[in-house]
Design an enzyme around this catalytic site. Structure first.
Site, mmCIF file in Angstrom:
data_model
loop_
_atom_site.group_PDB
_atom_site.id
_atom_site.type_symbol
_atom_site.label_atom_id
_atom_site.label_comp_id
_atom_site.label_asym_id
_atom_site.label_seq_id
_atom_site.Cartn_x
_atom_site.Cartn_y
_atom_site.Cartn_z
ATOM 1 N N THR A 118 0.826 -1.195 0.000
ATOM 2 C CA THR A 118 0.000 0.000 0.000
ATOM 3 C C THR A 118 0.865 1.252 0.000
ATOM 4 O OG1 THR A 118 -1.722 -1.181 1.211
ATOM 5 C CG2 THR A 118 -1.821 1.219 1.264
ATOM 6 N N GLU A 119 0.604 2.157 -0.953
ATOM 7 C CA GLU A 119 1.320 3.423 -1.101
ATOM 8 C C GLU A 119 2.820 3.228 -1.310
ATOM 9 O OE1 GLU A 119 -0.647 5.628 -1.643
ATOM 10 O OE2 GLU A 119 -2.472 4.939 -0.668
ATOM 11 N N LEU A 120 3.194 2.084 -1.879
ATOM 12 C CA LEU A 120 4.600 1.724 -2.118
ATOM 13 C C LEU A 120 5.432 1.728 -0.838
ATOM 14 C CD1 LEU A 120 5.722 3.327 -5.517
ATOM 15 C CD2 LEU A 120 4.868 1.023 -5.063
ATOM 16 N N TRP A 164 5.557 6.572 -1.343
ATOM 17 C CA TRP A 164 5.571 7.478 -2.499
ATOM 18 C C TRP A 164 4.751 8.737 -2.236
ATOM 19 C CZ3 TRP A 164 2.576 5.177 -7.330
ATOM 20 C CH2 TRP A 164 1.241 4.953 -7.014
ATOM 21 N N TRP A 204 -0.543 9.273 6.666
ATOM 22 C CA TRP A 204 -1.531 8.396 7.300
ATOM 23 C C TRP A 204 -1.415 8.361 8.816
ATOM 24 C CZ3 TRP A 204 1.711 7.245 3.289
ATOM 25 C CH2 TRP A 204 1.113 7.178 2.024
#
Length: 415
Positions: free
Chosen positions: A152-154, A306, A316
């Site tokens: 998730t999200e690199l 990223w 987050w």
């Protein structure tokens, strides 16, 4: 002695497809009275709009590119499990167009967490479960079990690389962030420091963001950007640059950047423009990992993503609201998995693990703040926090009691 073959640069397009299950306006007075957490009307409207503007026309565009180049154009997708659920329910024609891409043999589908979650940070058991569930769905829908992984999200670090390899993946995608690489180039293939054979393929963020963010910016010195000019930038890469990772959200095409900007025409012209120059070819991540040796091991002691200028987790988990919500959510994980008699409860909890929910609570300002506000359905980050915690409170009351016989505590609503 046979001459050495001329150097070749592998151009790797990877597109992320994700849609979360957004919450409805869930108030304090709904707790204990209403288990309808998700705004299906809103979610269906957004999914259908994005399918019409992006998924269907771009998939047809890529199919034509593959056909016109006799399969020389190749690319990769990662489609979250929540997006797959929504495509099946509300845009089956779009899902079928992804399946037609898979049937060409020129498109790879990557593994990820089924619910686009941050489970690897808090709940390794849940991480493994979501990854395995997603891999099975990809195999069921597209015919091949994934061998390449994007978190998730690199987001990645050494511990994630070790776990991903243990789950059977051969390649992991990541962000070519300057603090991570230092003097190194993102245009090489690396091996994870903590793994035996897992290869790392990193994103070239400047060239990726030229398409994903700057393409329609009229104040940008390179606007308007043509496929020929962009291809000329790619062609300037040095002979020792063996890999170019162009990673971006798929919704860039037709949704974030409207068709009126010329983004679809740009992508239609780009494959041929890049292939005009000898020494450049398109490859999928697994093909790169199979055909290229790693030049060095790369140590990733701290999490790299990223997102935003910091390339870390602050999008987050950067404020007390986000951390409180994250901790309260994963405290319910064991009880959610124990709800065997009501699998709907587990699915509701897993939909809450989508990282979007804590992303909406971000309080960043300036340029990054504009991006956060663009994606959020809430008026304020605090509104996102209140709705999420209200839902979590109700879900906690419906889940089986903890081993101690009492419900597990939910974090205070005050940030």
């Amino acid at each position: 002695r046979a001459p050495h073959p001329p150097p070749v640069t592998d151009v790797c397009f990877y597109f992320q497809v994700h849609q979360p299950f957004r919450l409805r306006h869930y108030t304090f007075f709904d707790i204990g009275a209403d288990e309808r957490y998700f705004d299906d009307t809103l979610n269906a409207r957004i999914l259908k709009r994005v399918a019409e503007r992006c998924y269907v026309p771009m998939n047809e565009l890529l199919l034509r590119a593959i056909d016109r180049t006799a399969g020389e154009f190749r690319c990769a997708f990662s489609i979250s499990g929540t997006a797959l659920q929504q495509l099946e329910s509300w845009a089956p024609e779009a899902l079928e167009s992804f399946q037609r891409l898979a049937a060409t043999g020129a498109v790879e589908f990557l593994g990820e967490t089924s619910h686009h979650s941050l489970a690897w940070l808090a709940d390794p058991l849940e991480f493994d479960s979501q990854v395995q569930h997603h891999a099975a769905r990809i195999e069921e829908l597209f015919g091949t079990r994934p061998t390449a992984f994007r978190n998730t999200e690199l987001a990645l670090d050494d511990s994630l690389a070790r776990r991903v390899e243990a789950l059977g993946f051969r390649v992991l995608l990541g962000e070519g962030a300057d603090p991570l690489l230092g003097w190194r180039s993102p245009h090489r293939v690396y091996r994870a420091q903590t793994s035996e054979g897992l290869k790392l393929l990193l994103r070239a963020y400047r060239l990726s963001d030229d398409i994903a963010f700057r393409f329609s910016d009229r104040s940008w010195s390179q606007w308007p950007l043509s496929a020929e000019r962009y291809a000329s930038w790619v062609h300037r890469m040095r002979e020792e640059d063996v890999f170019l990772g162009l990673y971006m959200d798929y919704e860039t095409f037709g949704e974030h950047q409207a068709a009126e900007t010329g983004i679809l025409r740009f992508m239609a012209d780009l494959p041929a423009a890049i292939l005009k120059r000898p020494g450049f070819r398109f490859r999928t991540p697994s093909e790169v990992a199979l055909e290229r040796d790693a030049v060095a091991r790369l140590d990733v002691p701290h999490v790299v993503t990223w997102a935003d200028t910091e390339r870390d987790l602050t999008a987050w988990l950067g404020n007390p609201m986000q951390r409180s919500a994250h901790e309260a959510l994963y405290a319910l994980g064991p009880r959610a998995r124990a709800a065997a008699s009501d699998p709907g409860l587990l699915e509701s909890w897993r939909r809450l693990t989508s990282s979007d929910h804590v992303y909406y609570m971000c309080t960043k300002w300036f340029a990054d703040g504009k991006v956060h506000r663009y994606f959020s359905p809430y008026a304020t980050p605090h509104d996102a926090f209140i709705a999420f915690m209200n839902v979590l409170d109700d879900l906690s009351r419906r889940l089986p009691a903890s081993e101690a016989g009492v419900p597990a505590p939910v974090a205070d609503r005050a940030p």
